[in-house]
Design an enzyme around this catalytic site. Sequence first.
Site: not given
Ligand code: IPM
Ligand code: MG
Length: 360
Positions: A141, A191, A223, A247, A251
């Site tokens: 990032y 990884k 993975d 990240d 999710d």
């Molecule tokens: C998160 C989000 C952010 C990230 C985006 C909005 C920049 O996806 O906090 O998970 O990638 O960190």
């Molecule tokens: Mg995110």
Amino acid sequence: MQLNILTLPGDGIGIEVTREAVRVLHRVCDKYKHTASLSEALLGGIAIHKTGGPFPAETEKRALEADATLMGAVGLPEFDNWPPEKRPERGLLGIRKSLGVFANLRPVRSYPALLDSSPLKNHLIDGVDLIIVRELNSGIYYGTPRGIEGEGKSARGFNTMSYTWDEIDRVTRMSFELARKRRKKLTSVDKSNVLETSQLWRCVVVEVAKDYPDVELDHLLVDNAAMQLVLNPKRFDVMVMENMFGDIISDEGAVLAGSIGMLPSASIGGKRPSGAWVGLYEPVHGSAPDIAGQNKANPLGAIGSVAAMLEYSFGLTEEAAAVNKAMETVLNSGRVTADLRPKGTPATTEEVGKAVCEAI
Ligand code: IPM
Ligand code: MG
């Protein structure tokens, strides 16, 4: 106690979920006799519209002065084709870096009332209680060089994933400390069969582990970790990983909880110039422009982030527990937003916020 809090509602549903989170914060402060002094500043797309940039200097200054910052979400579709350095998201990366919050704690738990909200089988997720610790200040990032060079079909895009020993060391220690207070199990995700940064990552984790002999450590390739998280999520207690892996994996973790709208997060580890700790609290979800302004978004990720703030920034564990318990009461009542697929008519964002307040 006096709580000086900066709110950054940001964009899209960030505005409405933050409103409910603030409502809950006021309710807790009333009940437990604290004084919350709140102020609001700009971050993300709204900041671009009003000031020309996603992370105004004024916002940075006020975040550095506040005891803690509560963020909503950033991102607006009109900026989709803008270069990364100008986009709303850059505001979020800016504040994370500026506050120095290097550890992003993303707890994932399955609530009994939400077992049917997840597409996964009940027996797999019943009892899930894990924390993803995402490194938040480094990795791909932030790495340089980065960019796009050349044009058209001869263009080349590039990013750099880099980690120093110290950056890995500090987030690993934080994760071991957390694991120590829980079920004493840490899984480091990397990884290392391909990436040098991951080889260093694993090497540092193994070194730090010598200071935590009471915590059981294992390593998973990312993975495989992604697969294990849905095959056997109950095997996990604390997981630690670099920024982008965190990240993505978080999710995926949201699926265990029933909806990404449920996930709170606490970004900690940073210190202000005065030496005091600083924290940034934000739901894991994004700005969801498709449902923004419709009073449909799930505010529980944001409300859970208030609970995390009370606990980590102010040490108010009883108050934090009261918020978490109230959230559970509301979940059990079935009055939840559409993302959780309730049996009856879905509740609105505001109804859920008010119901949590009543339950407190
Ligand atoms: C998160 C989000 C952010 C990230 C985006 C909005 C920049 O996806 O906090 O998970 O990638 O960190
Ligand atoms: Mg995110």
